[in-house]
Design an enzyme around this catalytic site. Structure first.
Site, mmCIF file in Angstrom:
data_model
loop_
_atom_site.group_PDB
_atom_site.id
_atom_site.type_symbol
_atom_site.label_atom_id
_atom_site.label_comp_id
_atom_site.label_asym_id
_atom_site.label_seq_id
_atom_site.Cartn_x
_atom_site.Cartn_y
_atom_site.Cartn_z
ATOM 1 N N GLU A 22 2.106 4.229 -3.908
ATOM 2 C CA GLU A 22 1.517 2.922 -4.235
ATOM 3 C C GLU A 22 2.508 2.092 -5.052
ATOM 4 O OE1 GLU A 22 -1.275 1.550 -3.208
ATOM 5 O OE2 GLU A 22 -2.711 3.147 -2.774
ATOM 6 N N ASP A 40 -4.565 -2.607 -3.184
ATOM 7 C CA ASP A 40 -5.876 -1.989 -3.356
ATOM 8 C C ASP A 40 -5.840 -0.883 -4.411
ATOM 9 O OD1 ASP A 40 -4.620 0.143 -2.074
ATOM 10 O OD2 ASP A 40 -5.799 -0.016 -0.244
ATOM 11 N N ASP A 58 0.848 -1.188 0.000
ATOM 12 C CA ASP A 58 0.000 0.000 0.000
ATOM 13 C C ASP A 58 0.881 1.234 0.000
ATOM 14 O OD1 ASP A 58 -2.354 1.437 -0.077
ATOM 15 O OD2 ASP A 58 -3.002 0.916 1.944
ATOM 16 N N GLY A 59 0.269 2.351 -0.321
ATOM 17 C CA GLY A 59 0.942 3.627 -0.291
ATOM 18 C C GLY A 59 -0.083 4.719 -0.109
ATOM 19 N N HIS A 101 -9.684 -0.794 2.718
ATOM 20 C CA HIS A 101 -10.491 -0.377 3.869
ATOM 21 C C HIS A 101 -11.765 -1.210 3.996
ATOM 22 C CE1 HIS A 101 -7.670 2.898 4.113
ATOM 23 N NE2 HIS A 101 -7.924 3.190 2.853
ATOM 24 N N ASP A 111 -1.727 -0.685 4.992
ATOM 25 C CA ASP A 111 -2.143 0.709 5.133
ATOM 26 C C ASP A 111 -1.529 1.321 6.393
ATOM 27 O OD1 ASP A 111 -3.964 3.000 4.326
ATOM 28 O OD2 ASP A 111 -4.724 2.583 6.341
#
Length: 177
Positions: A46, A71, A7-8, A124, A134
């Site tokens: 990301e 994501d 994630d980023g 999320h 995250d």
């Protein structure tokens, strides 16, 4: 089976950003890393998270069943499909150079050595690995904000629970300062 989530994020966008990834084997966390950049964009973070994850996977997961989940449709679709077209066209879309060409070239190099199809997961939504990635990306932002430098943290294999608790405590301590 090893599952890796990357994630980023960026606050604001553009602004201070962080990336993170976490690896699980048979449901147990075995490795995580995070870092950040004082001036970046969400998409760059990301991409950085995915690049760091894939680089780690190329070394540590070779010959083993593994998957990378993100994501970010930008990362997943770019790695699985778009990069082949961009590469064939000199890293351009039409007459314009693509955004983040250096990161895309690096991702292409790693994916050429360690071919893998990335999987999209909804962000999320309660997926443990995605939530953890995250959290790590937010820790990257926190470290950059509090120290104005880019940091990377690597966990110790074989100590997932202690390290996971330590990282959460470390995050809370830094954010309180």
């Amino acid at each position: 089976m090893i599952e890796v989530f990357s994630d980023g994020g960026c606050e604001p966008n553009p602004g201070v950003g962080g990336w993170g990834f976490v690896a699980y084997q048979d449901g147990a966390e075995i490795h995580s890393e995070f870092g950040g950049d004082p001036e970046t964009t969400n998409n760059r973070m990301e991409l950085e998270g995915a690049l760091r994850a894939l680089t780690w996977m190329a070394v540590n997961c070779a010959g083993r069943e593994a998957s990378l989940l993100s994501d970010s449709r930008y990362v997943v679709d770019g790695c699985n499909d778009w990069r082949h077209k961009w590469k064939a066209k000199g890293w351009k879309r039409g007459k314009e150079e693509i955004k983040n060409p250096g990161l895309w070239r690096s991702l292409d190099e790693v994916l050429t050595i360690y071919p893998l199809k990335l999987t999209w997961c909804k962000g999320h939504s309660g997926i443990v690995g995605n939530e953890r990635a995250d959290e790590l990306s937010m820790m990257g932002i926190g470290h950059v904000t509090s120290r104005d430098i880019t940091l990377c943290h690597v966990t110790v294999p074989g100590q997932p629970e202690e390290i996971g608790d330590y990282l959460s405590e470390e995050y809370r301590r830094l954010m309180a300062e």
